[in-house]
Design an enzyme around this catalytic site. Structure first.
Site, PDB file in Angstrom:
ATOM      1  N   CYS A 110       0.832  -1.220   0.000  1.00  0.00           N
ATOM      2  CA  CYS A 110       0.000   0.000   0.000  1.00  0.00           C
ATOM      3  C   CYS A 110       0.859   1.260   0.000  1.00  0.00           C
ATOM      4  CB  CYS A 110      -0.957  -0.038   1.179  1.00  0.00           C
ATOM      5  SG  CYS A 110      -0.176  -0.416   2.760  1.00  0.00           S
TER       6      CYS A 110
HETATM    7  N1  LIG Z   1      -5.155  -3.633   4.801  1.00  0.00           N
HETATM    8  C1  LIG Z   1      -4.456  -2.997   3.864  1.00  0.00           C
HETATM    9  O1  LIG Z   1      -4.563  -1.767   3.705  1.00  0.00           O
HETATM   10  C2  LIG Z   1      -3.539  -3.747   2.973  1.00  0.00           C
HETATM   11  C3  LIG Z   1      -3.258  -5.071   3.189  1.00  0.00           C
HETATM   12  N2  LIG Z   1      -2.366  -5.722   2.379  1.00  0.00           N
HETATM   13  C4  LIG Z   1      -2.046  -7.119   2.618  1.00  0.00           C
HETATM   14  O2  LIG Z   1      -3.150  -7.915   2.249  1.00  0.00           O
HETATM   15  C5  LIG Z   1      -3.241  -9.049   3.110  1.00  0.00           C
HETATM   16  C6  LIG Z   1      -4.629  -9.053   3.749  1.00  0.00           C
HETATM   17  O3  LIG Z   1      -4.758  -7.855   4.492  1.00  0.00           O
HETATM   18  P1  LIG Z   1      -6.120  -7.470   5.248  1.00  0.00           P
HETATM   19  O4  LIG Z   1      -7.269  -7.717   4.359  1.00  0.00           O
HETATM   20  O5  LIG Z   1      -5.902  -6.124   5.810  1.00  0.00           O
HETATM   21  O6  LIG Z   1      -6.099  -8.563   6.419  1.00  0.00           O
HETATM   22  P2  LIG Z   1      -7.273  -8.979   7.440  1.00  0.00           P
HETATM   23  O7  LIG Z   1      -6.577  -9.266   8.721  1.00  0.00           O
HETATM   24  O8  LIG Z   1      -8.351  -7.971   7.428  1.00  0.00           O
HETATM   25  O9  LIG Z   1      -7.813 -10.352   6.824  1.00  0.00           O
HETATM   26  C7  LIG Z   1      -7.035 -11.517   6.763  1.00  0.00           C
HETATM   27  C8  LIG Z   1      -7.899 -12.638   6.242  1.00  0.00           C
HETATM   28  O10 LIG Z   1      -7.132 -13.844   6.137  1.00  0.00           O
HETATM   29  C9  LIG Z   1      -7.870 -14.917   6.753  1.00  0.00           C
HETATM   30  N3  LIG Z   1      -6.903 -15.944   7.149  1.00  0.00           N
HETATM   31  C10 LIG Z   1      -6.050 -15.943   8.191  1.00  0.00           C
HETATM   32  N4  LIG Z   1      -5.309 -17.077   8.190  1.00  0.00           N
HETATM   33  C11 LIG Z   1      -5.696 -17.800   7.106  1.00  0.00           C
HETATM   34  C12 LIG Z   1      -5.320 -19.057   6.585  1.00  0.00           C
HETATM   35  N5  LIG Z   1      -4.367 -19.791   7.158  1.00  0.00           N
HETATM   36  N6  LIG Z   1      -5.948 -19.524   5.482  1.00  0.00           N
HETATM   37  C13 LIG Z   1      -6.929 -18.792   4.884  1.00  0.00           C
HETATM   38  N7  LIG Z   1      -7.330 -17.581   5.344  1.00  0.00           N
HETATM   39  C14 LIG Z   1      -6.727 -17.088   6.438  1.00  0.00           C
HETATM   40  C15 LIG Z   1      -8.608 -14.197   7.870  1.00  0.00           C
HETATM   41  O11 LIG Z   1      -9.706 -14.934   8.367  1.00  0.00           O
HETATM   42  P3  LIG Z   1      -9.591 -15.924   9.636  1.00  0.00           P
HETATM   43  O12 LIG Z   1      -8.473 -15.417  10.513  1.00  0.00           O
HETATM   44  O13 LIG Z   1     -10.934 -15.851  10.269  1.00  0.00           O
HETATM   45  O14 LIG Z   1      -9.278 -17.258   9.039  1.00  0.00           O
HETATM   46  C16 LIG Z   1      -9.087 -12.972   7.103  1.00  0.00           C
HETATM   47  O15 LIG Z   1     -10.173 -13.326   6.259  1.00  0.00           O
HETATM   48  C17 LIG Z   1      -2.099  -8.927   4.115  1.00  0.00           C
HETATM   49  O16 LIG Z   1      -0.991  -9.655   3.660  1.00  0.00           O
HETATM   50  C18 LIG Z   1      -1.781  -7.449   4.072  1.00  0.00           C
HETATM   51  O17 LIG Z   1      -0.432  -7.208   4.421  1.00  0.00           O
HETATM   52  C19 LIG Z   1      -1.793  -5.098   1.315  1.00  0.00           C
HETATM   53  C20 LIG Z   1      -2.049  -3.782   1.040  1.00  0.00           C
HETATM   54  C21 LIG Z   1      -2.922  -2.993   1.877  1.00  0.00           C
HETATM   55  C1  LIG Z   2      -1.513   1.121   9.222  1.00  0.00           C
HETATM   56  C2  LIG Z   2      -0.710  -0.148   9.097  1.00  0.00           C
HETATM   57  O1  LIG Z   2      -0.469  -0.838  10.065  1.00  0.00           O
HETATM   58  N1  LIG Z   2      -0.292  -0.464   7.878  1.00  0.00           N
HETATM   59  C3  LIG Z   2       0.469  -1.647   7.590  1.00  0.00           C
HETATM   60  C4  LIG Z   2       0.797  -1.694   6.137  1.00  0.00           C
HETATM   61  C5  LIG Z   2      -0.302  -2.231   5.312  1.00  0.00           C
HETATM   62  C6  LIG Z   2      -0.051  -3.609   4.813  1.00  0.00           C
HETATM   63  O2  LIG Z   2      -0.899  -4.439   4.942  1.00  0.00           O
HETATM   64  O3  LIG Z   2       1.145  -3.860   4.282  1.00  0.00           O
HETATM   65  P1  LIG Z   2       1.421  -4.494   2.858  1.00  0.00           P
HETATM   66  O4  LIG Z   2       1.006  -3.471   1.864  1.00  0.00           O
HETATM   67  O5  LIG Z   2       2.895  -4.747   2.822  1.00  0.00           O
HETATM   68  O6  LIG Z   2       0.712  -5.769   2.684  1.00  0.00           O
HETATM   69  C7  LIG Z   2       1.814  -1.682   8.306  1.00  0.00           C
HETATM   70  O7  LIG Z   2       2.438  -0.657   8.488  1.00  0.00           O
HETATM   71  O8  LIG Z   2       2.279  -2.793   8.561  1.00  0.00           O
END
Ligand SMILES: NC(=O)C1=CN([C@@H]2O[C@H](COP(=O)(O)OP(=O)(O)OC[C@H]3O[C@@H](n4cnc5c(N)ncnc54)[C@H](OP(=O)(O)O)[C@@H]3O)[C@@H](O)[C@H]2O)C=CC1
Ligand SMILES: CC(=O)N[C@@H](CCC(=O)OP(=O)(O)O)C(=O)O
Length: 334
Positions: free
Chosen positions: A154
């Site tokens: 992000c």
């Molecule tokens: N949030 C953001 O702004 C951004 C996030 N990302 C990346 O995207 C990914 C997802 O982020 P985000 O949506 O915020 O995360 P969340 O914590 O909101 O969601 C994670 C999801 O993964 C599921 N999960 C956990 N363990 C497993 C497993 N072993 N098998 C299948 N599903 C699983 C969880 O459900 P449950 O635990 O109930 O199984 C949940 O549905 C991360 O790697 C994050 O770094 C990248 C860019 C931006």
């Molecule tokens: C506010 C906050 O905690 N932000 C996350 C970055 C978001 C994220 O999910 O990181 P990726 O884009 O690498 O997947 C952090 O700093 O770790």
């Protein structure tokens, strides 16, 4: 029609993926998966994310057997934590799926980077080499061949979209590292409860100073060192990056405008402002990254704004998929 799984569908980025993919004419959402132990397994997706009630009412299924889940599936989106994606991606790839991983597990081709910044030993050097970095505007050709797309982070998306045109055009003074100060909404940390993201604890503050994993991700793909300082803001979503750089002598507004024009005039999801600076309110809920800049002598400040869950994650993942399969780049996004 491509049969598609979203793994991690109950999370923030997973939900945004479901919202986009349900209206994609070339995609059928075959399954919404959570972990085998998930407390949400069996629940209806739209009970967790009521904005999609009546639109995506599928059950959340526990992922107990990857080979079984991958049967008849063409495309998998991994919206899961880095360690989870690291383990799952090679299994879906072995089953012949095209994988779009939203985590950082395959973004930088350096096993040492994972030990130092992610705290685990990377076991899949072969896939690290083959993965295509999903910074969509800059990787359109490579994406067409990719089996594994490591969607850009992000903060790295906001930072690189702002800086890359200037770096590629050779406009920056290389002696002065770009200084990136970026503020993210709390959804950047995911949906799970934690002390640092609880309502009463959140207060505008820098974190990960000199140690955040996105600094080396940005440097690795930009090809120059940078200073990167993330901040947690007390709002739900959005990233604003304010970036200070020094220009080479003699570089002015004309060259900067030309660099941004050349990079983005035919890229519908990056909007470069003629004047003024972007604000979060213009990009929240939108798949865009908006960029503005101002010059004073040899100094330039570039600001970029995006929705961390959209251009910073789900929208960019769908954009990468569109490019991978030759669909319209903005299909289902606009
Ligand atoms: N949030 C953001 O702004 C951004 C996030 N990302 C990346 O995207 C990914 C997802 O982020 P985000 O949506 O915020 O995360 P969340 O914590 O909101 O969601 C994670 C999801 O993964 C599921 N999960 C956990 N363990 C497993 C497993 N072993 N098998 C299948 N599903 C699983 C969880 O459900 P449950 O635990 O109930 O199984 C949940 O549905 C991360 O790697 C994050 O770094 C990248 C860019 C931006
Ligand atoms: C506010 C906050 O905690 N932000 C996350 C970055 C978001 C994220 O999910 O990181 P990726 O884009 O690498 O997947 C952090 O700093 O770790």
């Amino acid at each position: 029609m491509l049969e598609t799984l979203i793994v991690g569908a109950s999370g923030y980025t997973g939900a945004e993926l479901a919202a986009y993919l349900r209206r994609h004419p070339e995609i059928n959402i075959k399954g919404l998966m959570v972990s085998a132990q998930s407390a949400d397994a069996g629940k209806i997706f739209s009970d967790l994310h009521p904005q999609l009630k009546g639109l995506v009412d599928l059950p959340l299924q526990p992922l107990t057997n990857v080979a079984e889940a991958a049967k008849g599936v063409d495309v998998v989106f991994l919206a899961t934590a880095h360690e989870v994606s690291h383990d799952l991606a090679p299994q879906f790839l072995a089953a012949g799926c095209v994988v779009f991983d939203l985590s950082g597990a395959f973004r930088v081709d350096s096993p040492e980077f994972y030990t130092r910044y992610y705290g685990f030993a990377h076991q899949h050097g072969d896939w690290l080499k083959k993965a295509v970095y999903g910074l969509a505007e800059w990787q359109a050709e490579k994406l067409k061949q990719a089996q594994l797309v490591a969607v850009a982070g992000c903060y790295p998306t906001a930072s690189q979209l702002a800086l890359k045109p200037l770096v590629e055009a050779g406009l920056l003074d290389e002696q002065q590292w770009p200084v990136i100060n970026a503020v993210s909404g709390v959804s950047g940390a995911g949906r799970k409860a934690s002390m640092t993201t609880s309502f009463c604890e959140v207060s505008l503050q820098p974190y990960g100073v000199f140690t955040h994993r996105h600094q080396p991700e940005i440097s690795a793909h930009l090809g120059i060192p940078v200073i990167f300082t993330p901040h947690l803001g007390n709002f739900p979503r959005g990233i604003l990056a304010t970036i200070t750089c020094r220009l080479k002598p003699g570089i002015g507004e004309e060259e900067i405008k030309a660099a941004f024009y050349n990079a983005y005039h035919n890229k519908p999801l990056v909007r470069v402002y003629e004047k003024g600076m972007p604000a979060l309110k213009s990009v929240i809920g939108q798949p865009f990254c908006d960029i503005g800049f101002a010059i004073d002598g040899q100094h330039i400040i570039v600001a970029s704004a995006e929705d961390n869950l959209l251009k910073g994650a789900a929208a960019q993942a769908v954009q990468c998929m569109n490019l991978r399969f030759g669909f319209n780049e903005t299909q289902s996004l606009l």
